[in-house]
Scaffold this active site. Structure first.
Site, mmCIF file in Angstrom:
data_model
loop_
_atom_site.group_PDB
_atom_site.id
_atom_site.type_symbol
_atom_site.label_atom_id
_atom_site.label_comp_id
_atom_site.label_asym_id
_atom_site.label_seq_id
_atom_site.Cartn_x
_atom_site.Cartn_y
_atom_site.Cartn_z
ATOM 1 N N GLY A 11 15.763 -4.575 -29.758
ATOM 2 C CA GLY A 11 15.404 -3.423 -30.563
ATOM 3 C C GLY A 11 14.749 -2.281 -29.821
ATOM 4 C CG MET B 28 16.665 0.550 -24.560
ATOM 5 S SD MET B 28 17.450 0.118 -23.006
ATOM 6 C CE MET B 28 17.726 -1.641 -23.210
ATOM 7 N NE ARG C 13 19.579 -11.409 -27.742
ATOM 8 C CZ ARG C 13 19.151 -10.246 -28.234
ATOM 9 N NH1 ARG C 13 19.269 -9.153 -27.512
ATOM 10 N NH2 ARG C 13 18.600 -10.174 -29.422
ATOM 11 N NE ARG D 225 -18.502 -18.351 -14.965
ATOM 12 C CZ ARG D 225 -17.269 -18.079 -15.419
ATOM 13 N NH1 ARG D 225 -16.628 -17.018 -14.978
ATOM 14 N NH2 ARG D 225 -16.692 -18.858 -16.306
ATOM 15 N NE ARG E 10 -21.476 -17.234 -9.415
ATOM 16 C CZ ARG E 10 -20.821 -16.317 -10.123
ATOM 17 N NH1 ARG E 10 -19.720 -15.772 -9.640
ATOM 18 N NH2 ARG E 10 -21.250 -15.965 -11.318
ATOM 19 C CD GLU F 182 -18.650 -13.108 -4.411
ATOM 20 O OE1 GLU F 182 -18.347 -12.705 -5.548
ATOM 21 O OE2 GLU F 182 -19.531 -13.969 -4.213
ATOM 22 N N GLY G 29 -13.510 -15.605 -4.624
ATOM 23 C CA GLY G 29 -13.807 -14.918 -5.874
ATOM 24 C C GLY G 29 -12.965 -13.658 -5.942
ATOM 25 C CB THR G 30 -9.353 -13.160 -6.536
ATOM 26 O OG1 THR G 30 -9.292 -13.888 -7.771
ATOM 27 C CG2 THR G 30 -8.903 -14.055 -5.389
ATOM 28 C CG ASN G 31 -12.496 -12.105 -11.191
ATOM 29 O OD1 ASN G 31 -11.285 -12.198 -11.173
ATOM 30 N ND2 ASN G 31 -13.255 -12.835 -11.994
ATOM 31 C CG ASP G 32 -17.368 -9.588 -7.645
ATOM 32 O OD1 ASP G 32 -17.008 -8.948 -8.660
ATOM 33 O OD2 ASP G 32 -18.504 -10.082 -7.542
ATOM 34 C CE1 TYR H 250 -11.017 -24.542 -6.390
ATOM 35 C CE2 TYR H 250 -11.069 -25.876 -4.396
ATOM 36 C CZ TYR H 250 -11.676 -24.961 -5.248
ATOM 37 O OH TYR H 250 -12.922 -24.469 -4.958
#
Length: 885
Positions: free
Chosen positions: A106, A108, A347, A571, A627, A753, A774-777, A859
């Site tokens: 829906g 296009m 499809r 945390r 942590r 980080e 810590g891939t966020n920071d 991990y």
């Protein structure tokens, strides 16, 4: 010359099913059905390459017009009977449809019955011996062309569609109740009214030349690739803008020639449950748009068996053949013309998460797929749907009405009546239920923002149902008795009026509409034998371990239930905000000296010890990564003077002193300020107290005969000297606590980080047992982005394609990912047995998980409810790596 047009007809096709990138999914499916000898109306496909050229240059490539003309001649020959496109005596009518390589239902545009004008309509009436049918097709064509190609839309937000308004007026004028009650003369008059409205609004006459009509429709379909709803859909589902759409031009077959005709949509398995049976809906004496538009309520496809048994039996046979051929559940569109079945599309069918799992497992049992193939077919993101809540069977509930259960789960929210309102309220933090007569592709952004969708019209294959299932949203459609008043912003059902902003609850499993907020139960996927089977295959296939981010015993219990193999991030600061603890924390922060801080910490240690005993017990036998305190201290203090007064009174302190201390602790850029390991170095007594609580808890649990594996993580390290100093602190406290007790295997490591930590990882690894990224920071510090402030401009970056995806959702592999890979290599060069994992939000993103697997992390860790997603993504990464090797 480049080939831009690929023809197809029953028994022959220039394309094939594996050419989706060039022919789009619809064109490739049509070609493959023709190769299988299935009944498909002839036609041709204009390739996606033309879309790219047209979008870039605004013109068509040289030679396309001649190839389209040749395609039309081939179509005329295949149809036979002397029909010709544009011929006033025996006119060939065509449909013009889009077809991206990935299904975008829906999003296009489509034009049906193209080729009609005041002359060819008379020829169609004579050919069909049905004047009413001919003018019904004509009014449909003018309406659709006026909308899609000429752009006639409502002139205001509360105005009705101009063509629907004229149709409604005509029915009132003639006393017709349904569209089908209008006579041939009524429809002929309506066509002229439609044309007059087009002339009034555009200043030009409706185009009568069929060739002009055809090129207008082709251009409109190509332009619809860049319409707002299509752009939004591509962004939501990660479809590249460069993919483009094909255009499919196909001879019309008619489901609206009488009661031995019809049209429908069917799935070879139930898309909500996965049960193996033909599932779908149809309408007699209708065209395909009537089914998906929701303007008429369709009937279950099983009823077709009693009305047109031969066509139904052929449909079942074709569906089974297509499923065996593609080895995948199929979504098929069909039309029946005077009892003869025609296939218009096949499809891969969209399905709920529950159905996805069942279909994958059943197809392995049926011998259609291997375990490995089944795992690679499953969409890791859709696993989240299996974790959706349901209405608590013991809950009190007031049922207002009932519709069709189009997409499973349950949702509660405030009622809104437009997509814009849904998006606005969701952005402000409100849960909303989007209520519409029926949804249209323009509602896509509001559907995404809403918790659930409710419509008054439509069936299980309507736009709302298909899109909601694809999004994993709870959805109830076709609610009988639901009256919606957009002007008054209210709905009425079951004798009750509900106004905008009032709360309702939807049960997507039963179709019930409930008044107010109703209690819900968590999903019970563990009781699903198909889910258990699939996840057993997952765990055999993957290398990467999966942990969970969990801060409480309840989080830990949930994580373990979903298959987490430990805690990757606990945390400690989250435990401090409980009312009975925050006062002691504030006393520690406001203490004037170390002695005062120690007295406050003496109150905190037993509290934290109690928490850790419970968490270690829940995770017995599995590692728990804790942590130490990370946020700056001012975050624990009240923010306003009104909140400061009771704190000062409770602690027996002067409020001015408390205010001064708060101001002293406040920082211009706290993310890069006095936080993480810097707190442990300047206030070592804080980390000493936390380590004491952790190790004492581990000792207690070990003495109870349970295995405990604590990992103590030092945050925000940028220099090996920081970690060396704090490691000595941890070891000193741990040795004192564990003296004379049971042996507890304690690991000490750091959270990576900061970019500098990645660059000098070889040196940091010399004093670390593990790295946790810590891939966020790390994303913030690498890209120079603040998660809190990036929302002001990040959507524009995504819209312009400057970023392929939100870097806080999907890892920036070229930048942040390169730093993580560098740190892993450097760390393991210095310490070969170094354990390495990731604990940012990226640990639950399937594409990011695949990257982490490729660089050899041990991990990933994510929220408890995303653990199954990460497990599946890890298995898929391992299988794809094996295929590539």
């Amino acid at each position: 010359m480049t080939k831009y047009v690929y023809t197809f007809a029953q028994g022959h096709a220039e394309g094939s099913g594996d050419m989706k990138a060039l022919l789009g999914g619809k064109g490739a499916g049509l070609a493959e059905m023709c190769r299988l000898g299935l009944p498909v109306p002839p036609g041709f496909t204009i390739t996606t390459e033309v879309c790219a050229l047209y979008s870039a240059q605004g013109t068509y490539p040289e030679g396309l017009a001649a190839q389209v003309e040749a395609g039309l001649r081939a179509m005329e020959e295949a149809v036979g009977g002397g029909v010709r496109f544009g011929d006033p005596e025996r006119p060939l009518l065509v449909s013009v449809r889009s077809g991206a390589r990935v299904s975008m239902p829906g999003m296009m545009d489509t034009v049906l019955n193209l080729g009609l004008n005041d002359r060819t309509v008379e020829g169609l009436a004579r050919m069909s011996r049905n004047r009413r049918f001919a003018f019904d097709a004509y009014r449909r064509f003018v309406q659709m062309y006026g909308d899609v190609v000429l752009g006639l839309k409502p002139e205001g937000p509360h105005e009705e569609d101009p063509f629907e308004a004229l149709l409604r007026e005509q029915k009132l004028r003639t006393g017709a109740v349904e569209d089908t009650d209008l006579s041939a003369a009524d429809l002929e008059d309506l066509v002229q009214r439609f044309k007059a409205e087009i002339r009034r609004r555009t200043g030009a006459d409706f185009p009568d030349d069929p060739t002009e009509q055809l090129w207008g429709a082709i251009g409109a379909v190509f332009r619809s690739w860049d319409n707002p709803r299509a752009v939004t859909y591509r962004r939501l589902y990660g479809i590249p803008q460069s993919a483009g759409t094909a255009v499919n031009i196909q001879a019309m077959v008619f489901g609206n020639l009488g009661n031995d005709c019809g049209t429908g949509v069917a799935f070879t398995r139930d898309p909500s449950t996965g049960v193996r049976r033909l599932y779908g809906e149809f309408l007699l004496n209708a065209q395909g748009e009537d089914v998906v538009a929701g303007t008429r309520t369709p009937r279950p496809v099983a009823e077709l068996k009693d009305i047109l048994p031969a066509a139904y039996n052929e449909l079942v046979e074709v569906g089974e053949r297509l499923e065996r051929h593609f080895r995948e559940m199929q979504d098929i569109e069909f039309t029946i013309q005077h009892g003869r079945l025609w296939m218009l599309q096949t499809r891969t069918g969209k399905r709920s998460g529950r159905a996805m799992v069942k279909i994958a497992v059943d197809m392995v049992r049926e011998g259609l797929l291997t375990e490995q193939e089944a795992l690679l077919r499953v969409d890791a993101q859709k696993m989240e749907e299996l974790l959706h809540p349901s209405i608590d069977p013991e809950a009190d509930k007031e049922v207002l009405g009932k519709g069709l259960p189009a997409s499973p789960g349950a949702a509660t929210g405030q009622v809104v009546f437009s997509a814009a309102a849904a998006e606005e309220m969701a952005r402000a933090g409100h849960r909303v239920i989007l209520v519409r007569m029926e949804t249209s592709p323009e509602d896509i952004h509001g559907m995404k923002a809403a918790q659930g969708i409710l419509t008054a019209r439509g069936g299980m294959t309507s736009h709302a149902a298909v899109v909601a299932r694809g999004m994993g949203k709870c959805c109830v459609v076709g609610a009988a008795g639901l009256q919606i008043d957009y002007a008054k912003q209210q709905l009425s059902i079951g004798g009750v009026t509900v106004r905008r902003g009032e709360v309702i609850t939807l049960d997507g499993n039963t179709g019930e509409i409930l008044r107010g907020e109703v209690a819900m139960s968590a999903a019970q996927v563990q009781n699903d034998p198909d889910y258990a089977t699939l996840m057993s295959w997952v765990d055999r296939a993957r290398r990467l371990r999966v942990r969970a981010n969990a801060d409480t015993p309840l989080d830990a219990r949930t994580a373990r239930r979903f298959g987490a193999e430990g805690i990757g991030l606990c945390r400690t600061e989250h435990m401090f905000f409980q009312p009975e603890r925050i006062l002691a924390v504030r006393q520690m922060i406001l203490a004037p000296d170390m002695e005062g801080r120690r007295r406050a910490l003496d109150k905190i240690v037993p509290m934290q010890r109690e928490d850790f005993v419970a968490i270690f017990t829940e995770m017995a036998g599995l590692p728990v990564n804790i942590r130490l305190l990370d946020p700056p201290l001012h975050e624990f203090l009240p923010h306003t003077d009104e909140e400061l007064a009771p704190v000062a009174e409770a602690l027996g302190l002067d409020i001015e002193r408390v205010r001064a201390q708060r101001e002293l602790l406040e920082e211009q850029n706290p993310m890069l300020g006095h936080r993480g390991c810097r707190l442990g170095i300047t206030y070592p007594e804080i980390y000493e107290a936390q380590v004491q609580a952790i190790v004492e808890a581990a000792k207690i649990v070990a003495e109870r005969g349970l295995q405990v594996y604590p990992e103590i993580m030092i945050p925000l390290v940028s220099h090996e000297a920081e970690l060396r100093r704090l490691r000595q602190l941890v070891e000193r406290v741990a040795a004192r606590v564990l003296s004379g007790g049971p042996a507890v295997p304690l690991s000490i490591g750091t959270m990576i980080e900061l970019p500098r930590a990645c660059l000098v990882a070889d040196r940091i690894a010399q004093v670390a047992d593990f790295f946790s990224f810590g891939t966020n920071d790390l994303t913030q510090t690498t890209l120079g982005l603040s998660r809190d402030d990036a929302a002001l401009f990040l959507p524009r970056y995504l819209e312009l394609g400057l970023y392929e995806a939100d870097p806080f959702v999907r890892l920036d592999e070229d930048g942040v990912g390169a730093l993580v890979a560098m740190a892993v290599r450097g760390g393991r060069a210095a310490r070969p047995q170094l354990k390495a994992g990731i604990c940012g939000e990226h640990g639950g993103d399937p594409r990011s998980v695949a990257f982490f697997d490729s660089i050899g992390l041990d991990y990933v860790s994510c929220s408890p409810f995303r653990v199954p997603i990460a497990r599946l993504a890890a298995a898929q990464a391992a299988l794809r790596r094996e295929q590539a090797s």
